[in-house]
Design a protein around this motif. Structure first.
Motif, short mmCIF file in Angstrom:
data_model
loop_
_atom_site.label_atom_id
_atom_site.label_comp_id
_atom_site.label_asym_id
_atom_site.label_seq_id
_atom_site.Cartn_x
_atom_site.Cartn_y
_atom_site.Cartn_z
N LEU A 107 0.83 -1.20 0.00
CA LEU A 107 0.00 0.00 0.00
C LEU A 107 0.87 1.25 0.00
O LEU A 107 0.63 2.19 -0.77
N SER A 165 2.48 1.70 -3.40
CA SER A 165 1.49 2.14 -4.37
C SER A 165 1.17 3.63 -4.23
O SER A 165 1.09 4.36 -5.23
N VAL A 187 -7.67 0.39 2.65
CA VAL A 187 -7.35 1.08 1.39
C VAL A 187 -8.36 2.21 1.16
O VAL A 187 -7.97 3.33 0.80
N ASN A 239 -7.30 6.07 1.00
CA ASN A 239 -7.60 6.85 -0.21
C ASN A 239 -8.44 8.08 0.10
O ASN A 239 -8.23 9.14 -0.49
#
Length: 166
Positions: A65, A68, A148, A152
């Motif tokens: 994560l 990314s 996630v 985000n």
């Protein structure tokens, strides 16, 4: 969820909206790790131990994560909770070339400030240093999707240095 043996009574955990306690252990080189050092980034702070298989699984996913999102936007701080400080360098070596910020909380003080009673225990902290979300335990099928989504949401918010003055 697993509990550590014979720990001191922790304080109540910080709740969403609270300022995150700053000190979260020491690096393998003996430098303090502080939440304030990463102000302006979203932080995933997780407490783990080598004997906790779900914790180790979670670390792998959290590193992906962070990769990314980019380390300049998201920083994962993984706090090794209640394991002997002397074991910490070997535990770090076992993790391999991790991009995570790893810290040792051998005496449990950081865990106490965060009210940690069992692991894995996670706090997602916004760019202003406030707790936004908390998680106890880990379910590989459900947890990572929620994490996630929460990360985000925070990454999509305007960074503090780009906000217009009040």
């Amino acid at each position: 969820m697993l509990s550590a043996p014979s720990i001191a009574a922790p304080t109540a955990p910080p709740m969403p909206g609270d300022i995150a306690p700053d000190a979260v252990g020491m690096t393998v080189h003996g430098r303090p790790v502080r939440i304030s050092d990463y102000r302006g980034r979203v932080i995933v702070l997780t407490f783990w131990a080598s004997w906790c298989a779900p914790c180790r699984d979670e670390l792998v996913l959290l590193e992906r994560l962070q990769r990314s999102a980019g380390a300049q936007r998201l920083r994962v701080i993984a706090v090794n909770w209640h394991e002997a400080r002397g074991r910490f360098p070997a535990l770090v070596a076992q993790l391999g070339p991790a991009e995570l910020t790893l810290s040792s909380d051998a005496d449990g003080r950081a865990g106490d400030r965060y009210g940690v009673r069992m692991i894995p225990r996670m706090f997602i902290i916004d760019r202003d240093g406030r707790v936004a979300y908390t998680h106890t335990g880990y379910d590989p099928k459900a947890s990572i999707g929620t994490i996630v989504d929460e990360v985000n949401t925070l990454l999509a918010q305007t960074p503090p240095d780009l906000r217009p003055p009040p």
